[in-house]
Enzyme design. Structure first.
Site, PDB file in Angstrom:
ATOM      1  N   GLY A   3       2.272   1.976  10.837  1.00 49.85           N
ATOM      2  CA  GLY A   3       3.269   3.038  10.699  1.00 49.85           C
ATOM      3  C   GLY A   3       3.909   3.457  12.018  1.00 49.85           C
TER       4      GLY A   3
ATOM      5  CG  ASN B 130      -1.682   1.231   1.436  1.00 53.43           C
ATOM      6  OD1 ASN B 130      -1.774   2.048   0.515  1.00 53.43           O
ATOM      7  ND2 ASN B 130      -2.272   1.406   2.619  1.00 53.43           N
ATOM      8  CD1 TRP B 131       3.461   1.027  -3.045  1.00 56.31           C
ATOM      9  CD2 TRP B 131       3.507   2.342  -4.866  1.00 56.31           C
ATOM     10  NE1 TRP B 131       4.159   0.359  -4.007  1.00 56.31           N
ATOM     11  CE2 TRP B 131       4.222   1.144  -5.153  1.00 56.31           C
ATOM     12  CE3 TRP B 131       3.414   3.309  -5.865  1.00 56.31           C
ATOM     13  CZ2 TRP B 131       4.827   0.901  -6.384  1.00 56.31           C
ATOM     14  CZ3 TRP B 131       4.016   3.061  -7.092  1.00 56.31           C
ATOM     15  CH2 TRP B 131       4.719   1.868  -7.345  1.00 56.31           C
ATOM     16  CE  LYS B 132       0.043   3.334   4.797  1.00 50.55           C
ATOM     17  NZ  LYS B 132       0.028   3.480   6.218  1.00 50.55           N
TER      18      LYS B 132
ATOM     19  CG  HIS C 279      -5.856   1.987   5.093  1.00 45.27           C
ATOM     20  ND1 HIS C 279      -5.430   2.886   6.037  1.00 45.27           N
ATOM     21  CD2 HIS C 279      -4.843   1.112   4.904  1.00 45.27           C
ATOM     22  CE1 HIS C 279      -4.190   2.567   6.412  1.00 45.27           C
ATOM     23  NE2 HIS C 279      -3.816   1.487   5.727  1.00 45.27           N
TER      24      HIS C 279
ATOM     25  CD  GLU D 124      -2.955   5.553   6.796  1.00 47.53           C
ATOM     26  OE1 GLU D 124      -2.939   5.627   5.555  1.00 47.53           O
ATOM     27  OE2 GLU D 124      -2.029   5.022   7.459  1.00 47.53           O
TER      28      GLU D 124
ATOM     29  CB  SER E 224       4.956  -2.053  12.139  1.00 51.68           C
ATOM     30  OG  SER E 224       4.539  -0.717  12.360  1.00 51.68           O
TER      31      SER E 224
ATOM     32  CD  GLU F 250      -3.715  -2.536   7.171  1.00 46.05           C
ATOM     33  OE1 GLU F 250      -2.631  -2.771   6.643  1.00 46.05           O
ATOM     34  OE2 GLU F 250      -4.347  -1.478   6.991  1.00 46.05           O
TER      35      GLU F 250
HETATM   36  C1  PEP Z   1      -0.918   0.064   6.044  1.00 47.01           C
HETATM   37  O1  PEP Z   1      -1.094   1.271   6.113  1.00 47.01           O
HETATM   38  O2  PEP Z   1      -1.696  -0.626   5.423  1.00 47.01           O
HETATM   39  C2  PEP Z   1       0.228  -0.512   6.772  1.00 47.01           C
HETATM   40  C3  PEP Z   1       0.210  -1.776   7.093  1.00 47.01           C
HETATM   41  O3  PEP Z   1       1.232   0.348   7.029  1.00 47.01           O
HETATM   42  P1  PEP Z   1       2.660  -0.026   7.676  1.00 47.01           P
HETATM   43  O4  PEP Z   1       3.094  -1.330   7.071  1.00 47.01           O
HETATM   44  O5  PEP Z   1       3.502   1.102   7.306  1.00 47.01           O
HETATM   45  O6  PEP Z   1       2.410  -0.156   9.147  1.00 47.01           O
END
Ligand code: PEP
Length: 643
Positions: free
Chosen positions: A564, A399-401, A486, A488, A604, A558
Site C-alpha cells: 500500500g 485482497n479487498w481488505k 497478513h 496487517e 503495490s 509481501e
Molecule cells: C496486500 O495487502 O496484500 C497488498 C499486496 O496490498 P497492495 O497491493 O495494496 O500493496
C-alpha cells in the site's frame, strides 16, 4: 539422529509384522485353532462358527503381513502408523492379560515357528509398542521406497501373494513350511520311545487306541517295519468326504501289498459309523487325542505315510496320491522314499517369486524417479526454459481488505465474473473479501473461473468468542480460500506465529486452501534480515505441516514496506527472495514439493509492473490489495499472464 531412530523402529516393526503375518498365513488352520483357544478362554468359542474363526485367521495374517509391507515401503505412512499404534496397544494389553492369567500357554504370535512364553510375548510387545509410537510421532521421517503412483502394484502383489499363494495354497494342500513335531522326516518311533524313557518330548499326548477294546496299540503301529498309512481325521463328523473313493482304493492297495492302514480319529463310535455308512470305509479305526491329530496334519482328513516309523509323506484330502503315483509297490516308487525337497528350496522360491519382483520394481521405480528429477533439474537450470512454471499453479488473488459495503462488493464481484467469463484468464483467479460478502458472492460467482476466499478466520473451532468467524463458517459460505498471516493482522491484531499455526490447522481441517503471507519490515530489510524473517515465519506456522498438507498451501511473499505504499520491490529483489523461500521449502520438504509450491508476490503490484514480476522464474503470480478494488485494474494484472 531422529530419522535414524524412526527408521530403526520402522524396520523392526516391518520385519516383525511381515514374519508374524507370514508364519500365520502358512498355517491358517493352526491360527484358526489358536483363535478358537482364545475364544474358549473367554467363553465365546461356541458363539463363533468354524468358518468365522478360519476367516479371522486369514484376515489377521494378511493384515499383519500387509501392514509390515506398508511400513517397509512407507506406504500411507500416517494412516498405517496410526493403525499400528492401535493394534500394538490392543496386543500389549491382551498379552499382559495372558501373562498374568495364563489362559492359553502359547500366544501364537509366530505360529509354531517360534514359541514364546506369555511374559516374553508381553515384553516383546512393549518394545514394539514403543517403536510404533516413535513411527506414529514422525511418520513422514520414513522415506518412501516407491513412488505413490506405483504403491498399488506393491500392495496388490503382496495381497495376492499372502492370500492366494501362501494362505490359499496352504489351505488347499498343506502348510508349505511345517514347524510342528510331525513334519516330513520326523522319526516318530524314536521320538515316542524317548518320551517313554522320560525325556522331555512333544509326543506325550500321542497314543493310538483300538476302538473295539480300547487297547493301546501305539507301539505296534509305530514299531512295525515297512510302510504304514495313517488317515488322520480329528472329527469324522465334519471331515471332507469328497475323496472317499480314493481313500478306499488306497486301502485296497495296502491290503494287496501288505502295508498297514489305520484311520486315527477323536470321533465317537457314532461318528465312525456314520462315516462308514457314507463312504463304505472298511479300514480299521483307532482313537487318538483330538488336539494331537490337529497338530499332526492340517487337513481333515489328511493322510500320512510312515516308513519304519519315519514320516515320509503327508497329503491333504485334496492332493491324495493316484494309483500311478503309488506304483506297483512303494519299495520301487519315488513316493516310498523321503522326498528331497528342503526348506532352502522353498525359501529360494519365495525369494524368486515374491522378493525379487518387488526389489526389481523398487529399483525401476527409483531409477524412473531419479531420471525424472534429473530432467526437471536440467530444464530448470536452463534460463531460456520457463516450462517448470507450468508445474505449479499461477494465481492472481485479490485482497479487498476492509473496503466496500455489501452492495458495492457484490457489484464488483459481478462485474469481474462477467468480464472473466467473456475473456478467460490464463491463470487461477481468487478474490478474498470481507466475511459479509462471502455468502452473497458465492451464489453467483463462477467458481471454475474465480475462487472465493476470506481474509481471515478464527484460531478457535467454535464457542464463546464474540465477533469471531470460524474456518467452518467461512467454508459454509461456499468460499474455498482464506488469507492468513497478513502483515496487517500480525501487526494490528497481534497475531503470533502460534495463533497463525492454529488458524492454518483449522482452515485445512475445514477444507480451506490457505494463502499464507510472509514478509519483512523496512527496518528488517535495511538490516539485511529478510531471509531470516521469512524463514522464521514459515517455521513458526506452516513447517509443522505434513508434506501432503503443505502441498495445499499457497505462499504470498509481501514485503511490508511495499504494501500500500506504492513502493514495489524490484523484480530482481522479489525473485531473489522467492528463490530463497523455494530453497528452504526444498530443504524441509524436498525439491518436488518446492517446485510445486505456488509463491505469490504482493506489495503495490499493478498492471504496469506485473508482467516484469511474473516473468521471473520463482514468482507465480500476485496477491493484490489496492489494485483489486477496480475490475479493470485487477484484470490488467490478470492479463499479465497472457503477455
Ligand atoms: C496486500 O495487502 O496484500 C497488498 C499486496 O496490498 P497492495 O497491493 O495494496 O500493496
Amino acid at each position: 539422529m531422529r530419522k535414524t531412530a524412526v527408521n530403526i523402529a520402522r524396520l523392526l516393526l516391518a520385519l516383525t509384522f511381515i514374519l508374524s503375518g507370514f508364519v500365520k498365513a502358512v498355517d491358517p488352520l493352526g491360527t484358526q485353532y489358536k483363535i478358537h483357544d482364545y475364544l474358549a478362554a473367554i467363553g465365546l468359542a461356541s458363539l463363533v462358527p468354524d468358518f468365522g474363526t478360519l476367516a479371522s485367521s486369514v484376515i489377521l495374517s494378511a493384515t499383519e503381513f500387509l501392514l509390515g509391507i506398508c511400513l517397509l515401503f512407507a506406504i500411507r505412512r500416517r494412516l498405517v502408523s496410526k493403525i499400528v499404534v492401535v493394534l500394538m496397544t490392543v496386543m500389549t494389553l491382551l498379552t499382559l492379560w495372558l501373562a498374568i492369567d495364563d489362559p492359553v500357554t502359547d500366544c501364537g504370535c509366530f505360529g509354531d515357528a517360534l514359541v514364546l512364553t506369555n511374559w516374553q510375548t508381553f515384553w516383546k510387545n512393549v518394545v514394539l509398542l514403543a517403536a510404533a509410537l516413535i513411527v506414529w510421532r514422525y511418520p513422514l521421517d520414513m522415506p518412501r521406497l516407491i513412488s505413490e503412483s506405483n504403491q498399488w502394484i506393491v500392495m496388490n502383489y503382496s495381497a495376492f501373494f499372502i492370500l492366494v499363494i501362501i494362505a490359499g495354497r496352504s489351505l488347499y494342500t498343506l502348510p508349505q513350511f511345517d514347524f510342528r513335531p510331525y513334519h516330513v522326516g520326523t522319526n516318530l518311533r524314536e521320538g515316542w520311545q524317548r518320551m517313554l524313557e522320560g525325556e522331555d518330548s512333544p509326543y506325550t499326548e500321542f497314543f493310538i487306541e483300538s476302538t473295539d477294546e480300547g487297547e493301546d496299540i501305539t507301539e505296534a503301529v509305530l514299531g512295525s517295519q515297512g510302510y504304514t498309512f495313517l488317515l488322520v481325521a480329528p472329527h469324522l463328523e465334519n471331515a471332507n468326504d469328497s475323496q472317499f473313493d480314493r481313500l478306499n482304493s488306497i486301502y485296497e492297495y495296502c491290503l494287496e501289498n501288505g502295508y498297514q492302514f489305520y484311520c486315527l480319529t477323536a470321533s465317537t463310535q457314532r461318528g465312525i459309523g456314520r462315516w462308514q455308512d457314507i463312504t463304505g470305509a472298511e479300514y480299521p479305526f483307532c482313537n487318538t487325542d483330538e488336539t494331537t491329530l490337529k497338530t499332526v496334519i492340517r487337513s481333515n482328513p489328511g493322510l500320512l505315510l510312515l516308513n519304519d516309523g519315519v514320516i515320509i509323506r503327508k497329503w491333504s484330502h485334496n492332493t491324495l496320491p493316484s494309483d500311478e503315483e503309488l506304483g506297483d509297490r512303494l519299495e520301487g516308487s519315488p513316493l516310498g522314499r523321503l522326498p528331497n525337497d528342503n526348506a532352502a528350496e522353498k525359501i529360494l522360491w519365495i525369494l524368486t517369486w515374491f522378493v525379487l519382483p518387488l526389489v526389481l520394481l523398487t529399483i525401476a521405480d527409483r531409477l524412473w524417479a531419479w531420471s525424472k528429477w534429473l530432467r526437471r533439474k536440467k530444464k530448470n537450470n536452463n534460463p531460456l526454459n520457463s516450462e517448470h512454471k507450468i508445474m505449479r499453479k499461477k494465481i492472481v488473488a485479490g485482497n479487498w481488505k476492509m473496503n466496500m459495503n455489501l452492495q458495492d462488493g457484490i457489484a464488483l464481484a459481478k462485474e469481474l465474473n462477467e468480464t472473466l467469463k467473456a475473456d478467460k484468464p490464463n491463470c487461477g483467479v481468487v478474490i478474498c473479501t470481507p466475511f459479509i460478502h462471502l455468502a452473497s458472492i458465492a451464489q453467483f460467482l463462477d467458481q471454475d473461473i474465480i475462487g472465493l476466499g476470506a481474509e481471515n478466520c478464527a484460531d478457535k473451532e467454535k464457542g464463546a468468542f464474540t465477533g469471531e468467524v470460524s474456518a467452518e463458517m467461512v467454508k459454509s459460505t461456499g468460499a474455498q480460500y482464506v488469507i492468513l498471516g497478513h502483515s496487517e493482522r500480525r501487526e494490528y491484531y497481534k497475531e503470533t506465529p502460534e495463533i497463525l499455526k492454529e488458524k492454518v490447522l483449522l482452515a485445512q481441517k475445514n477444507g480451506l486452501k490457505v494463502i499464507f503471507c510472509i514478509g519483512e519490515s523496512l527496518a528488517e530489510r535495511e538490516a539485511g534480515k529478510q531471509n531470516e524473517v521469512v524463514k522464521a515465519e514459515l517455521e513458526g506456522s506452516v513447517f509443522n505441516l505434513s508434506e501432503e498438507d503443505f502441498r495445499k498451501i499457497v505462499i504470498a511473499y509481501e514485503p511490508i514496506w511495499a504494501i500500500g505504499t506504492g513502493k514495489t520491490a524490484t523484480a530482481e529483489q522479489a525473485e531473489e527472495i522467492h528463490a530463497y523461500i523455494r530453497s528452504i521449502i526444498a530443504e524441509k520438504y524436498g525439491n518436488a514439493v518446492a517446485e510445486d509450491t505456488t509463491i505469490l508476490y504482493g506489495g503495490s503490484c499493478k498492471a504496469s509492473n506485473a508482467p516484469e514480476l511474473f516473468a521471473k522464474p520463482d514468482i507465480d503470480g500476485g496477491l493484490i490489495g489496492g489494485a483489486s478494488l477496480k475490475c479493470a485494474d485487477f484484470k490488467g494484472i490478470i492479463d499479465a499472464w497472457k503477455k
